[in-house]
Scaffold this motif. Structure first.
Motif, short mmCIF file in Angstrom:
data_model
loop_
_atom_site.label_atom_id
_atom_site.label_comp_id
_atom_site.label_asym_id
_atom_site.label_seq_id
_atom_site.Cartn_x
_atom_site.Cartn_y
_atom_site.Cartn_z
N ALA A 171 10.22 -4.99 15.40
CA ALA A 171 10.09 -6.44 15.25
C ALA A 171 11.22 -7.19 15.95
CB ALA A 171 10.08 -6.80 13.76
N LEU B 193 10.95 -9.94 5.16
CA LEU B 193 10.63 -10.02 6.58
C LEU B 193 10.90 -8.66 7.23
CD1 LEU B 193 10.01 -11.70 9.16
CD2 LEU B 193 12.44 -12.26 9.23
N ARG B 194 9.99 -8.23 8.05
CA ARG B 194 10.18 -6.97 8.77
C ARG B 194 11.32 -7.14 9.77
NH1 ARG B 194 5.61 -3.63 12.19
NH2 ARG B 194 7.03 -1.97 12.84
N THR B 195 12.34 -6.28 9.67
CA THR B 195 13.50 -6.40 10.55
C THR B 195 13.82 -5.12 11.30
OG1 THR B 195 15.08 -5.85 8.80
CG2 THR B 195 14.56 -8.18 9.10
N THR C 256 7.91 -13.13 15.06
CA THR C 256 7.87 -12.46 13.76
C THR C 256 8.27 -13.43 12.67
OG1 THR C 256 8.46 -10.36 14.83
CG2 THR C 256 8.76 -10.50 12.44
N VAL D 200 15.71 -10.25 15.48
CA VAL D 200 14.29 -10.25 15.16
C VAL D 200 13.60 -11.29 16.04
CG1 VAL D 200 12.60 -10.73 13.34
CG2 VAL D 200 14.66 -9.42 12.81
N HIS D 201 12.48 -10.91 16.63
CA HIS D 201 11.73 -11.78 17.54
C HIS D 201 11.30 -13.05 16.81
CE1 HIS D 201 8.50 -13.17 20.16
NE2 HIS D 201 9.11 -12.50 21.10
N HIS E 136 18.37 -7.15 13.27
CA HIS E 136 17.47 -6.08 12.86
C HIS E 136 18.18 -5.12 11.90
CE1 HIS E 136 19.02 -2.70 15.30
NE2 HIS E 136 19.28 -3.62 16.21
#
Length: 95
Positions: free
Chosen positions: A8, A2-4, A19, A15-16, A55
């Protein structure tokens, strides 16, 4: 994964949620994809956030396919950071 990164994340360092939802849907559809069948697409998704996904910490997203039929699939998707569950998602996919 997962993009952190900061892009994002929200202004509080988590993290939103959108996302995490997008990641869960993508991972679920990938887990049930089969070359010889028409694709099933996410129709319903319920996500819970027991702890914030922070994040700049690597996050793993795993899928467990509970049921996969011709026209319906049920997938549980979990996001973890440092071995701790951050999101729990139940995904239903259909034609």
């Amino acid at each position: 994964m997962l993009r952190t990164d900061q892009a994002a994340s929200n202004n509080m360092g988590a993290v939103h949620g959108g996302t995490a939802i997008a990641a869960a849907a993508t991972v679920a559809e990938t887990a049930i994809a089969e070359a010889d069948r028409p694709a099933l697409r996410v129709r319903s998704l319920r996500i819970h956030y027991p702890r914030p996904t922070v994040h700049d910490v690597p996050a793993e997203v795993d899928a467990f396919v509970r049921y996969h039929g011709r026209t319906l699939a049920l997938v549980d998707v979990t996001t973890r950071q440092n071995g701790t569950e951050r999101t729990l998602t139940r995904v239903i996919a259909e034609h």
